[in-house]
Design a protein around this motif. Structure first.
Motif, PDB file in Angstrom:
ATOM      1  N   LYS A 174       0.840  -1.200   0.000  1.00  0.00           N
ATOM      2  CA  LYS A 174       0.000   0.000   0.000  1.00  0.00           C
ATOM      3  C   LYS A 174       0.873   1.246   0.000  1.00  0.00           C
ATOM      4  CE  LYS A 174      -3.938  -1.961   2.555  1.00  0.00           C
ATOM      5  NZ  LYS A 174      -4.741  -1.864   3.812  1.00  0.00           N
ATOM      6  N   MET A 175       0.369   2.283  -0.641  1.00  0.00           N
ATOM      7  CA  MET A 175       1.017   3.593  -0.593  1.00  0.00           C
ATOM      8  C   MET A 175       0.130   4.540   0.195  1.00  0.00           C
ATOM      9  SD  MET A 175       2.369   3.881  -4.537  1.00  0.00           S
ATOM     10  CE  MET A 175       2.706   5.638  -4.379  1.00  0.00           C
ATOM     11  N   ALA A 176       0.732   5.344   1.031  1.00  0.00           N
ATOM     12  CA  ALA A 176      -0.012   6.298   1.851  1.00  0.00           C
ATOM     13  C   ALA A 176       0.062   7.683   1.223  1.00  0.00           C
ATOM     14  CB  ALA A 176       0.569   6.331   3.264  1.00  0.00           C
ATOM     15  N   LEU A 177      -1.112   8.318   1.019  1.00  0.00           N
ATOM     16  CA  LEU A 177      -1.175   9.653   0.418  1.00  0.00           C
ATOM     17  C   LEU A 177      -1.795  10.641   1.399  1.00  0.00           C
ATOM     18  CD1 LEU A 177      -2.589   8.727  -3.129  1.00  0.00           C
ATOM     19  CD2 LEU A 177      -0.220   8.650  -2.341  1.00  0.00           C
ATOM     20  N   ILE A 184       3.365   9.929   1.365  1.00  0.00           N
ATOM     21  CA  ILE A 184       3.989  10.223   2.664  1.00  0.00           C
ATOM     22  C   ILE A 184       4.456   8.943   3.381  1.00  0.00           C
ATOM     23  CG2 ILE A 184       2.709  12.363   3.014  1.00  0.00           C
ATOM     24  CD1 ILE A 184       0.849  10.812   4.899  1.00  0.00           C
ATOM     25  N   GLY A 185       4.268   7.802   2.734  1.00  0.00           N
ATOM     26  CA  GLY A 185       4.708   6.553   3.347  1.00  0.00           C
ATOM     27  C   GLY A 185       4.221   5.363   2.555  1.00  0.00           C
ATOM     28  N   TYR A 186       4.558   4.184   3.045  1.00  0.00           N
ATOM     29  CA  TYR A 186       4.102   2.959   2.378  1.00  0.00           C
ATOM     30  C   TYR A 186       4.134   1.775   3.343  1.00  0.00           C
ATOM     31  CZ  TYR A 186       9.201   2.608   1.826  1.00  0.00           C
ATOM     32  OH  TYR A 186      10.559   2.599   2.058  1.00  0.00           O
ATOM     33  N   GLU A 187       3.328   0.794   3.012  1.00  0.00           N
ATOM     34  CA  GLU A 187       3.295  -0.469   3.760  1.00  0.00           C
ATOM     35  C   GLU A 187       3.999  -1.520   2.923  1.00  0.00           C
ATOM     36  OE1 GLU A 187      -0.363  -2.504   5.936  1.00  0.00           O
ATOM     37  OE2 GLU A 187      -0.279  -3.112   3.822  1.00  0.00           O
ATOM     38  N   PHE A 188       4.749  -2.395   3.583  1.00  0.00           N
ATOM     39  CA  PHE A 188       5.492  -3.415   2.831  1.00  0.00           C
ATOM     40  C   PHE A 188       5.509  -4.741   3.583  1.00  0.00           C
ATOM     41  CE2 PHE A 188       8.461  -1.271   5.637  1.00  0.00           C
ATOM     42  CZ  PHE A 188       9.188  -2.308   6.199  1.00  0.00           C
ATOM     43  N   VAL A 189       5.778  -5.799   2.822  1.00  0.00           N
ATOM     44  CA  VAL A 189       5.931  -7.139   3.386  1.00  0.00           C
ATOM     45  C   VAL A 189       7.365  -7.594   3.162  1.00  0.00           C
ATOM     46  CG1 VAL A 189       5.191  -9.549   3.303  1.00  0.00           C
ATOM     47  CG2 VAL A 189       3.527  -7.717   2.912  1.00  0.00           C
ATOM     48  N   TYR A 215       6.530   2.440   6.557  1.00  0.00           N
ATOM     49  CA  TYR A 215       7.604   3.423   6.571  1.00  0.00           C
ATOM     50  C   TYR A 215       7.027   4.820   6.360  1.00  0.00           C
ATOM     51  CZ  TYR A 215      12.002   5.762   5.421  1.00  0.00           C
ATOM     52  OH  TYR A 215      13.066   6.611   5.415  1.00  0.00           O
ATOM     53  N   GLY A 216       7.683   5.822   6.956  1.00  0.00           N
ATOM     54  CA  GLY A 216       7.234   7.199   6.793  1.00  0.00           C
ATOM     55  C   GLY A 216       6.042   7.522   7.687  1.00  0.00           C
ATOM     56  N   ARG A 217       5.227   8.483   7.249  1.00  0.00           N
ATOM     57  CA  ARG A 217       4.041   8.884   8.007  1.00  0.00           C
ATOM     58  C   ARG A 217       2.817   8.097   7.538  1.00  0.00           C
ATOM     59  NH1 ARG A 217       2.584  14.026   7.088  1.00  0.00           N
ATOM     60  NH2 ARG A 217       3.904  14.363   5.265  1.00  0.00           N
ATOM     61  N   TYR A 218       3.008   6.783   7.488  1.00  0.00           N
ATOM     62  CA  TYR A 218       1.973   5.903   6.938  1.00  0.00           C
ATOM     63  C   TYR A 218       0.629   6.041   7.659  1.00  0.00           C
ATOM     64  CZ  TYR A 218      -0.303   1.626   5.334  1.00  0.00           C
ATOM     65  OH  TYR A 218      -1.206   0.731   4.797  1.00  0.00           O
ATOM     66  N   LYS A 219       0.671   6.108   8.968  1.00  0.00           N
ATOM     67  CA  LYS A 219      -0.577   6.142   9.750  1.00  0.00           C
ATOM     68  C   LYS A 219      -1.298   7.481   9.689  1.00  0.00           C
ATOM     69  CE  LYS A 219       0.977   2.555  12.958  1.00  0.00           C
ATOM     70  NZ  LYS A 219       1.275   2.206  14.369  1.00  0.00           N
ATOM     71  N   GLU A 220      -0.633   8.501   9.153  1.00  0.00           N
ATOM     72  CA  GLU A 220      -1.251   9.821   9.068  1.00  0.00           C
ATOM     73  C   GLU A 220      -1.926  10.072   7.721  1.00  0.00           C
ATOM     74  OE1 GLU A 220       1.643  12.813   9.995  1.00  0.00           O
ATOM     75  OE2 GLU A 220       2.570  11.590  11.574  1.00  0.00           O
ATOM     76  N   ALA A 221      -1.958   9.064   6.877  1.00  0.00           N
ATOM     77  CA  ALA A 221      -2.448   9.252   5.506  1.00  0.00           C
ATOM     78  C   ALA A 221      -3.932   9.606   5.445  1.00  0.00           C
ATOM     79  CB  ALA A 221      -2.202   7.984   4.696  1.00  0.00           C
TER      80      ALA A 221
END
Length: 230
Positions: A174-177, A184-189, A215-221
């Motif tokens: 997933k990519m966080a926008l 602003i971040g991404y989810e990875f496996v 990674y990054g500000r993933y949770k703030e997307a």
């Protein structure tokens, strides 16, 4: 050895100073490399095929002229992976000169071997100033935990922007926008860790969950997208 008539009739002139070849740095020593057995070191080289469809990163650990360890990493061409499998059997045990003159199946791997030979012949190895060099097995450290190559795969278009597909950390899910649609971040496996857990008996879904991080500000997307389907 045959000499031409011109050379045979020349008078002999004595040779003056002969101090040998310039020494090269190898594993913490200065060595006058005169024979293949004088070559030692761990180093890397990159090669490419004629159409530049793919590339190879080759890592060799050489002791006394003999290749003791070989790591072959390829990207961009499906056939190269099979060539790498064969090269990984061919290279260990050969001298660097034999390896230079061995068909390593793929042009990219052959070119990597050529470039790497130049480095070690001139003393440009990674271990040039490391006393004793590196132990056999050091090549695997390039892969890190999970024993996977460091791969980055990104794609972008003018119409739809960027897509992160794979980072060094792992397979991007997933990519966080933010509210302006900026990344602003991404989810990875981490696929290596996931497969290790599955191999040890962990349920696949549980292993996937444990191997997933961000990674990054993933949770703030403001929103999340799947880079492969959205």
């Amino acid at each position: 050895m045959i000499y031409s008539a011109e050379v045979q009739h020349m008078c002999k002139v004595a040779k003056g100073v002969d101090h040998g070849c310039a020494p090269i740095p190898q594993e913490g020593k200065w060595v006058q490399a005169k024979e293949i057995k004088d070559i030692s070191g761990l180093t890397h080289g990159v090669g490419w095929c004629a159409p530049q469809q793919g590339t190879c990163k080759l890592t060799l650990n050489i002791k006394d002229g003999i290749i003791q360890e070989a790591l072959i990493e390829t990207v961009g061409c499906s056939g190269m992976t099979h060539s790498a499998a064969m090269a990984s059997e061919l290279l260990p045990g050969k001298t660097v000169l034999e390896a230079l003159n061995t068909d390593l199946v793929c042009d990219a791997i052959n070119t990597a071997m050529r470039e790497l030979f130049l480095q070690i012949a001139y003393g440009r190895s990674q271990t040039a100033f490391s006393e004793g060099g590196l132990p056999i097995g050091a090549g695997l450290e390039d892969l890190g935990k999970g024993l996977r190559s460091q791969v980055g795969t990104m794609y972008g278009t003018v119409a739809k922007g960027v897509r992160y597909l794979e980072m060094a950390e792992g397979y991007v899910t997933k990519m966080a926008l933010d509210e302006n649609d900026l990344v602003i971040g991404y989810e990875f496996v981490h696929l290596g860790k996931m497969m290790e857990m599955i191999d040890k008996g962990t349920d696949a879904n549980e292993a996937l969950k444990k191997a997933t991080s961000s990674y990054g500000r993933y949770k703030e997307a403001a929103k999340y997208i799947n880079p492969r389907h959205q």
